[in-house]
Design a protein around this motif. Sequence first.
Motif, PDB file in Angstrom:
ATOM      1  N   PRO A 406       0.825  -1.215   0.000  1.00  8.68           N
ATOM      2  CA  PRO A 406       0.000   0.000   0.000  1.00  8.68           C
ATOM      3  C   PRO A 406       0.859   1.266   0.000  1.00  8.68           C
ATOM      4  O   PRO A 406       1.948   1.298   0.598  1.00  8.68           O
ATOM      5  N   ILE A 407       0.393   2.288  -0.673  1.00  9.54           N
ATOM      6  CA  ILE A 407       1.134   3.540  -0.781  1.00  9.54           C
ATOM      7  C   ILE A 407       0.240   4.705  -0.379  1.00  9.54           C
ATOM      8  O   ILE A 407      -0.991   4.587  -0.312  1.00  9.54           O
ATOM      9  N   ASP A 408       0.879   5.845  -0.114  1.00  7.65           N
ATOM     10  CA  ASP A 408       0.165   7.051   0.293  1.00  7.65           C
ATOM     11  C   ASP A 408       0.196   8.145  -0.771  1.00  7.65           C
ATOM     12  O   ASP A 408      -0.740   8.938  -0.885  1.00  7.65           O
ATOM     13  N   THR A 409       1.302   8.191  -1.513  1.00  6.38           N
ATOM     14  CA  THR A 409       1.535   9.305  -2.439  1.00  6.38           C
ATOM     15  C   THR A 409       2.174   8.796  -3.714  1.00  6.38           C
ATOM     16  O   THR A 409       2.918   7.805  -3.702  1.00  6.38           O
ATOM     17  N   VAL A 410       1.903   9.485  -4.808  1.00 11.08           N
ATOM     18  CA  VAL A 410       2.602   9.265  -6.068  1.00 11.08           C
ATOM     19  C   VAL A 410       3.098  10.619  -6.558  1.00 11.08           C
ATOM     20  O   VAL A 410       2.347  11.605  -6.567  1.00 11.08           O
ATOM     21  N   PHE A 411       4.376  10.669  -6.933  1.00 11.32           N
ATOM     22  CA  PHE A 411       4.966  11.898  -7.475  1.00 11.32           C
ATOM     23  C   PHE A 411       5.451  11.630  -8.886  1.00 11.32           C
ATOM     24  O   PHE A 411       6.293  10.761  -9.115  1.00 11.32           O
ATOM     25  N   ILE A 412       4.915  12.379  -9.838  1.00 16.60           N
ATOM     26  CA  ILE A 412       5.345  12.288 -11.233  1.00 16.60           C
ATOM     27  C   ILE A 412       5.956  13.632 -11.604  1.00 16.60           C
ATOM     28  O   ILE A 412       5.253  14.644 -11.709  1.00 16.60           O
ATOM     29  N   GLY A 413       7.268  13.661 -11.753  1.00 16.38           N
ATOM     30  CA  GLY A 413       7.984  14.907 -12.029  1.00 16.38           C
ATOM     31  C   GLY A 413       9.473  14.721 -11.860  1.00 16.38           C
ATOM     32  O   GLY A 413       9.981  13.604 -11.949  1.00 16.38           O
TER      33      GLY A 413
END
Length: 534
Positions: A406-413
């Motif tokens: 399970p994850i909390d955040t996704v950062f695309i950049g």
Amino acid sequence: MFVLRFERRAARRPEPGSRRAAGPRSGFTGRTGAFPCAARPESVPVPRYGLSLMTNRSPFGKILPRPMENQTLFEKVWDSHVVRSEPDCPTVLYIDLHLIHEVTSPQAFQSLRSRGLVVRRPDRTVATTDHIVPTTGQTYSITDPVAAKMVAALEKSCAEFGIRLYGIGRPEQGIVHVIGPELGFTQPGMTIVCGDSHTATHGAFGSLAFGIGTSEVEQVLATQCLLQRRPRTCEIRIDGSFKPGVTSKDIILALLAKIGVDGGTGHVFEYRGSTIRALNMDERMTICNMSIEGGARAGMIAPDDTTFEYLSGRPFAPKGLAWEEALAAWRKLESDAEARFDKTITMNASELEPMITYGTSPGMGIPVSGRIPEPGSLGDASQRDALAKALAYMDLKPGQPIAGRPIDTVFIGSCTNSRMTDLRQAARIFSGRRVSPGVRVLVVPGSRAIKSEAEAEGLDRVFRDAGAEWREPGCSMCIAMNGDELGPGQYCVSTSNRNFEGRQGKNGRTLLASPLTAAASAVAGAVADPRHYL
């Protein structure tokens, strides 16, 4: 022994209405005399493949090639920029382009002032604000007083020394390693430095580009030269075709998993092979960007028609006859058939799967279908200890699958994956889908130009409709010094380049992956294989 000579002189007060008086927002004519600066010393040779301000026909002037045989790409660029070399001493290397930003430059400028020095070649220096600028809102209001002070210091220094600045509010503003190529400053055969670890990005164009420290930033500002020891060469040969779901980010993560974080120490990587040739420039920049994570000083790819097509028409690329002369020289920038590398590493791209990291260094990576490795499987005691420590920090258990975490955040950049190719890949996954409840997604374009292009294509609507945040350009959560950060214990699938402890926020846990894998994980609410969403 020898020393670099610095030039001291009284600061010139610009005439009212002059180009320099206009400050950092002024234009650039491409002429040697556009800004007052010291002439290059006669002892500095005109680079044979790099760029010289000997003409005003293009911003970086005329290319003067000289044929060389049995050399690697690195050797051609290095040798053509040597100012002076003596046994058992660092080489004095001429620098064609110096990129600066708000974080590693203030101390360097202050030291120049305290020593009565000037910037020797402001016409070869380009500045932007990216690391600590907020990515929320249209006004870029900086509430952090330290960050605001650093941005103001860069603006003041650029105005004082006549340096071109693409700051907050400028249409060209963006991440330094995005706007350099985008505006055409980055060109084949150059030597390029910046006070940032991922300067190797520019090596995708056949330039020798690497990060430097603050004291070296001062050295280049004052002399336009740098003391460097000559690194060795390493060929990274990659052949084969991608399987669905595999991207250039997976190539570099697989390489790092293979060689570790020190496999390239003391070397410059040259990426070669059919796989590399098939990549577009965005994808090549992703690979070169992370060369430093394998210990390499830089990463390079020989320029070809893909490179030339990308550069053609860029604002600061050569024009007219200068373009034809540049092409003639650039086409010689490839390793000769008989050139020898100090070592070679090979990979088969057709065997790769989507990759993701699980630990606290970019070399700790596995296929997204894999399991967390057992520390006991490593023969070296220090490696066992490092892996055990990393898994304790990440709160991951040996033997468990990474998929489904399970994850909390996704950062695309970031300077690794914030270009149009990256955004299109992510949008492909998000289209017609929603971000999983409880997951926060930040999509941060690498520059204002990319933001505008993405919006023209409707990508921003795809992201927003899916429940993601569409931000303003900047480094954002890659480095967590601008308000974008993880909370303690949170997991983030990130398209950035480093997963060190605390890199994205105190006690935050980073899993590096491609835009495809990041987007798929955002939809799933856990680490996910993008192949299931294509």
